[in-house]
Design an enzyme around this catalytic site. Structure first.
Site, PDB file in Angstrom:
ATOM      1  N   PHE A 140       0.847  -1.189   0.000  1.00  0.00           N
ATOM      2  CA  PHE A 140       0.000   0.000   0.000  1.00  0.00           C
ATOM      3  C   PHE A 140       0.883   1.240   0.000  1.00  0.00           C
ATOM      4  O   PHE A 140       1.764   1.372   0.842  1.00  0.00           O
ATOM      5  CB  PHE A 140      -0.921   0.027   1.224  1.00  0.00           C
ATOM      6  CG  PHE A 140      -1.877   1.192   1.192  1.00  0.00           C
ATOM      7  CD1 PHE A 140      -2.988   1.164   0.358  1.00  0.00           C
ATOM      8  CD2 PHE A 140      -1.651   2.318   1.965  1.00  0.00           C
ATOM      9  CE1 PHE A 140      -3.855   2.252   0.294  1.00  0.00           C
ATOM     10  CE2 PHE A 140      -2.517   3.410   1.910  1.00  0.00           C
ATOM     11  CZ  PHE A 140      -3.620   3.359   1.077  1.00  0.00           C
ATOM     12  N   ASP A 167       9.183   2.727   1.482  1.00  0.00           N
ATOM     13  CA  ASP A 167       7.990   3.417   1.968  1.00  0.00           C
ATOM     14  C   ASP A 167       7.890   3.132   3.461  1.00  0.00           C
ATOM     15  O   ASP A 167       7.459   2.064   3.877  1.00  0.00           O
ATOM     16  CB  ASP A 167       6.747   2.908   1.225  1.00  0.00           C
ATOM     17  CG  ASP A 167       5.462   3.569   1.723  1.00  0.00           C
ATOM     18  OD1 ASP A 167       5.495   4.208   2.798  1.00  0.00           O
ATOM     19  OD2 ASP A 167       4.424   3.433   1.049  1.00  0.00           O
ATOM     20  N   LYS A 176       2.487   9.633   8.357  1.00  0.00           N
ATOM     21  CA  LYS A 176       1.753   9.153   9.541  1.00  0.00           C
ATOM     22  C   LYS A 176       2.245   9.768  10.865  1.00  0.00           C
ATOM     23  O   LYS A 176       1.803  10.848  11.213  1.00  0.00           O
ATOM     24  CB  LYS A 176       1.732   7.625   9.567  1.00  0.00           C
ATOM     25  CG  LYS A 176       0.802   7.063   8.468  1.00  0.00           C
ATOM     26  CD  LYS A 176       0.285   5.676   8.753  1.00  0.00           C
ATOM     27  CE  LYS A 176      -0.908   5.330   7.897  1.00  0.00           C
ATOM     28  NZ  LYS A 176      -0.586   4.701   6.610  1.00  0.00           N
TER      29      LYS A 176
HETATM   30  C1  PLP Z   1      -0.897   5.038   5.179  1.00  0.00           C
HETATM   31  C2  PLP Z   1       0.136   4.685   4.189  1.00  0.00           C
HETATM   32  C3  PLP Z   1       0.315   5.444   3.013  1.00  0.00           C
HETATM   33  C4  PLP Z   1      -0.604   6.573   2.630  1.00  0.00           C
HETATM   34  O1  PLP Z   1      -0.519   7.641   3.526  1.00  0.00           O
HETATM   35  P1  PLP Z   1      -1.645   8.793   3.458  1.00  0.00           P
HETATM   36  O2  PLP Z   1      -1.172   9.788   4.488  1.00  0.00           O
HETATM   37  O3  PLP Z   1      -2.936   8.140   3.800  1.00  0.00           O
HETATM   38  O4  PLP Z   1      -1.651   9.336   2.097  1.00  0.00           O
HETATM   39  C5  PLP Z   1       1.348   5.103   2.176  1.00  0.00           C
HETATM   40  N1  PLP Z   1       2.165   4.079   2.448  1.00  0.00           N
HETATM   41  C6  PLP Z   1       2.030   3.320   3.568  1.00  0.00           C
HETATM   42  C7  PLP Z   1       2.979   2.208   3.821  1.00  0.00           C
HETATM   43  C8  PLP Z   1       1.001   3.590   4.461  1.00  0.00           C
HETATM   44  O5  PLP Z   1       0.838   2.826   5.541  1.00  0.00           O
END
Ligand code: PLP
Length: 409
Positions: free
Chosen positions: A139, A224, A253
């Site tokens: 994700f 990420d 986050k």
């Molecule tokens: C939550 C998340 C995102 C997206 O972050 P947003 O602030 O919702 O755009 C991207 N990568 C990872 C691994 C995440 O957990």
């Protein structure tokens, strides 16, 4: 207050229906406790989806919010500001990176990372080197580029033609990755622990192998760390405990503890491919968010705080094991630090949402990661008394779910 009356039902009338929020409405939080509009209290194991790493209403963050709120909120990127420069200095001092770009979310940080990787590869090697390799179940956010790169096709389908040049491979399968990474590969993007995908930690050998293959083929390795970053796994960033250094790292986050901010970190040489005007943002790097994030990073990079992450992680695992001895509900408990997933055993298959709802009814907020995994991502400084009280409530909730399952059989 105003004279507008609202409740949970209002959501179904006035909100674009992309979410299905819980039946109660949170109103107030302190530390790892949250109260709803009816005054009921909840122990918070979700942390606003791995965001409020210092809990709710942290006094030092409130102080910064008030002080900077009194000075300057926003000025636009035609000017710089001291809080953003201090934040960039702190992040580059504490990590592999030499340069930072600030955005407002994880998706935007990843969007910047992917665009930078494409620009770098095209500048340096030519227009053929555009392939982005990503992993199934991953994700990376909800912009069109990031859902297309993400490994859950249902999020990207139904919106017409997608960005091209993206390949998805199975996570933790090094042999397939080594086979696929070539001179056409522009970048490999990977979560050191897949969060939304089910709390799946990468094998160290997988990340090491990706690093070597990227070096061999002039591809960039993007970590990420939007969910794993800012202390969540017990080190400031997860790459530090894997001993594998990426070329680009994204973080969001927990970075603002709830104030929206994201960042892309990279090296000097790579950053030079984003020249003036090539990428941008209105809000990114605003002094209010930057001042809060600077304090968050200062507090969380404290080795004592990071030690406490392992202590709390171990306490959660011990509670889960104890509960599992009673109910045999979990097939596996996994994760790193305070990002923990409990995958349900066959007898409870795909019932994570039922456990979540039962927990809420017993005064606990937690998360799921797909239909079959319960996820814990609480404050990194959660008081142990709250942690234990929370598990007493979770145990009651699980008793109810297990009891109902026994009756159903
Ligand atoms: C939550 C998340 C995102 C997206 O972050 P947003 O602030 O919702 O755009 C991207 N990568 C990872 C691994 C995440 O957990």
């Amino acid at each position: 207050m105003t004279d507008i009356n609202v409740n949970r039902g209002t959501f179904d009338e006035v909100m674009v229906p992309v979410f299905a929020p819980a039946s109660f409405v949170p109103d107030r939080g302190r530390g790892s406790r949250v109260w709803d509009t009816e005054g009921r209290d909840y122990v918070d194991f979700a942390g606003g989806i791995a965001v409020t790493a210092l809990g709710h209403g942290h006094p030092e963050l409130l102080k910064v919010l008030h002080e900077q709120g009194d000075k300057l909120w926003h000025i636009g990127n035609g000017y710089t500001n001291e809080p953003v420069l201090r934040l960039a200095k702190r992040l580059t001092d504490l990590t592999f990176a030499d340069r930072a770009f600030f955005a407002n979310s994880g998706a935007e940080a990843n969007e910047a990372a992917l665009k930078l990787a494409r620009r770098y590869a095209i500048d340096k090697f030519g227009p053929e080197k555009i392939e982005i390799i990503s992993f199934t179940q991953s994700f990376h956010g909800r912009t069109f580029f990031t859902v297309s790169v993400g490994g859950q096709p249902k999020y990207a389908e139904g919106f017409g033609p997608q960005p091209q040049g993206i390949r998805h491979l199975p996570y933790n399968d090094l042999a397939q990755a080594l086979d696929a990474i070539s001179d056409k590969t522009c970048a490999v993007i990977v979560e050191p622990v897949q969060g939304e995908g089910g709390v799946l930690p990468a094998d160290p050998a997988f990340l090491k192998g990706l690093r070597e293959a990227c070096d061999k083929h002039g591809a960039l390795l993007i970590f990420d760390e939007v969910q794993t970053g800012v202390g969540r796994t017990g080190t400031l960033y997860a790459y530090m405990q894997y001993g594998v250094t990426p070329d680009i790292l994204t973080t969001a986050k927990a970075l603002g503890n709830g104030f929206p901010i994201g960042a892309m970190l990279t090296t000097d040489a790579i950053a030079q491919h984003f020249k003036v005007g090539v990428h941008g943002t209105t809000y990114g790097g605003n002094p209010l968010g930057a001042s809060i994030a600077e304090k968050v990073v200062e507090l969380i990079s404290d080795p004592k705080l990071l030690e406490g992450v392992s202590v709390r992680g171990a306490a959660i695992r011990a509670h889960l094991e104890r509960i599992n001895e009673r109910f045999g509900m979990f097939r596996e408990v996994r994760g790193r630090g305070l990002l923990i997933g409990a995958e349900l055993a066959d007898a409870y298959k795909d019932r994570a949402k039922d456990v979540l709802n039962a927990a809420a009814a017993n005064g606990v907020i937690m998360l799921i990661a797909g239909p079959n995994v319960i996820r814990f991502a609480p404050s990194l400084i959660m008081p142990m008394a709250d942690l234990d009280e929370g598990f007493a409530r979770i145990e009651k909730a699980i008793e109810q779910v297990a009891g109902a399952a026994a009756v159903a059989r």
